[in-house]
Design an enzyme around this catalytic site. Structure first.
Site, short mmCIF file in Angstrom:
data_model
loop_
_atom_site.label_atom_id
_atom_site.label_comp_id
_atom_site.label_asym_id
_atom_site.label_seq_id
_atom_site.Cartn_x
_atom_site.Cartn_y
_atom_site.Cartn_z
N THR A 136 5.12 26.46 -71.82
CA THR A 136 5.31 25.01 -71.90
C THR A 136 3.97 24.32 -71.72
OG1 THR A 136 6.52 23.11 -70.99
CG2 THR A 136 5.78 24.72 -69.40
N ASN A 193 4.41 21.09 -70.74
CA ASN A 193 4.99 19.97 -69.98
C ASN A 193 4.88 20.30 -68.48
OD1 ASN A 193 6.84 18.38 -68.52
ND2 ASN A 193 8.07 17.99 -70.37
N LYS A 207 8.14 20.10 -66.29
CA LYS A 207 9.05 21.24 -66.40
C LYS A 207 8.54 22.40 -65.55
CE LYS A 207 10.66 21.12 -71.18
NZ LYS A 207 10.58 21.87 -72.45
N ASP A 227 13.78 24.88 -73.55
CA ASP A 227 13.95 23.80 -74.51
C ASP A 227 15.12 22.97 -74.02
OD1 ASP A 227 12.66 22.82 -77.00
OD2 ASP A 227 14.75 22.68 -77.60
N TYR A 266 13.73 10.95 -69.40
CA TYR A 266 14.87 10.04 -69.37
C TYR A 266 15.49 9.90 -67.97
CZ TYR A 266 14.60 10.76 -74.42
OH TYR A 266 14.16 10.82 -75.72
N LYS A 312 17.47 16.67 -57.26
CA LYS A 312 17.58 16.89 -58.71
C LYS A 312 17.69 18.38 -59.01
CE LYS A 312 15.39 16.47 -63.21
NZ LYS A 312 14.25 16.11 -64.04
P1 ITT Z 1 7.33 21.97 -74.09
O1 ITT Z 1 7.96 22.09 -75.46
O2 ITT Z 1 5.85 22.20 -74.10
O3 ITT Z 1 8.04 22.80 -73.07
P2 ITT Z 1 8.37 19.25 -74.23
O4 ITT Z 1 8.36 18.09 -73.28
O5 ITT Z 1 7.91 18.99 -75.65
O6 ITT Z 1 7.52 20.44 -73.57
P3 ITT Z 1 11.05 19.86 -75.21
O7 ITT Z 1 10.60 20.05 -76.62
O8 ITT Z 1 12.03 20.82 -74.63
O9 ITT Z 1 9.80 19.89 -74.21
O10 ITT Z 1 11.59 18.38 -75.06
C1 ITT Z 1 12.34 18.04 -73.96
C2 ITT Z 1 12.36 16.53 -73.78
O11 ITT Z 1 13.67 16.19 -73.25
C3 ITT Z 1 11.35 16.08 -72.73
O12 ITT Z 1 10.11 15.74 -73.31
C4 ITT Z 1 12.06 14.91 -72.08
O13 ITT Z 1 11.88 13.75 -72.86
C5 ITT Z 1 13.53 15.32 -72.16
N1 ITT Z 1 13.92 16.03 -70.93
C6 ITT Z 1 14.14 17.37 -70.76
N2 ITT Z 1 14.44 17.66 -69.49
C7 ITT Z 1 14.41 16.49 -68.82
C8 ITT Z 1 14.62 16.14 -67.47
O14 ITT Z 1 14.87 17.05 -66.53
N3 ITT Z 1 14.53 14.85 -67.15
C9 ITT Z 1 14.25 13.91 -68.06
N4 ITT Z 1 14.00 14.15 -69.35
C10 ITT Z 1 14.09 15.44 -69.74
#
Ligand code: ITT
Length: 192
Positions: free
Chosen positions: A9, A11, A14, A71, A152, A171
């Site tokens: 990731t 992010n 995460k 994801d 979100y 959480k």
């Molecule tokens: P990676 O692909 O690098 O892991 P990303 O943020 O692009 O990071 P995703 O493609 O899985 O990850 O997109 C998930 C999105 O969904 C994330 O950017 C948030 O906007 C939302 N999201 C996922 N989990 C969340 C959470 O626990 N709280 C709030 N929003 C969340």
């Protein structure tokens, strides 16, 4: 299983949440960058599982270390499950809550149900699997509340509080990511 796992990731939120959830299990989670993988694979799947597998496979191919990928996204009932797998691309970062509230402004209370969904993929040299998790009983609120969490969280109500008004510990007891990571642990525990 080796106790060291890579998380595919970019992010940081995460990664932080997954570290907090896995810490008591004695698994050390390192980021893909710490493992030397400076990549951002194209997430062109149509499901959370496909995209999680794309990310985990790509980082495993770079590092050769056991890898997980998350994801995840927000599925809103009144929007037929959107933004779903497109949650990260729904709006520029930091503007997703405002855009969602605007899109939902005429949706009545009883139709504001939503869930966060998460699929974790695991890949190592001889094992590939996915586990999933979802939040239960969530609703989209009417304003942004709270400063914890990310994405979100400020508009996602669990009971009378948003996820962004909860501590990380709270959480992590109920989140989609926690449910999926606990499922991962169950599948890995005989190896830990
Ligand atoms: P990676 O692909 O690098 O892991 P990303 O943020 O692009 O990071 P995703 O493609 O899985 O990850 O997109 C998930 C999105 O969904 C994330 O950017 C948030 O906007 C939302 N999201 C996922 N989990 C969340 C959470 O626990 N709280 C709030 N929003 C969340």
């Amino acid at each position: 299983m080796q106790k060291k796992l890579v998380m595919a990731t970019n992010n940081a939120n995460k990664l932080r949440e997954a570290r907090e959830i896995l810490a008591p299990l004695g698994i050390e989670l390192i980021s893909q960058k710490e493992a030397g993988a400076y990549i951002e694979p194209e997430e062109n799947g149509t499901t959370f599982a496909e995209n999680a597998l794309i990310k985990a496979r790509a980082v495993f191919a770079e590092t050769g270390l056991p890898t997980i990928a998350d994801d995840s996204g927000l599925c809103v009932d009144a929007l037929d499950g959107r933004p779903g797998v497109y949650s990260a691309r729904y709006a520029p970062k930091g503007e997703e809550c405002a855009k969602l509230l605007e899109e939902m402004k005429d949706i009545p209370d009883e139709k504001r149900g939503a869930s966060f969904q998460c699929v974790i993929a695991y890949v190592d040299a001889d094992t590939v699997f996915t586990v999933s998790g979802a939040t239960i009983g969530g609703k989209i609120g009417y304003e942004e509340r709270g400063t914890n969490g990310f994405g979100y969280d400020p508009v996602f109500m669990c009971g009378d509080r948003t996820l962004a008004e909860m501590s990380a510990e709270e959480k992590n007891k109920i989140s989609h990511r926690a449910v999926a990571l606990n499922g991962l642990y169950e599948k890995l525990k005989e190896k830990v």
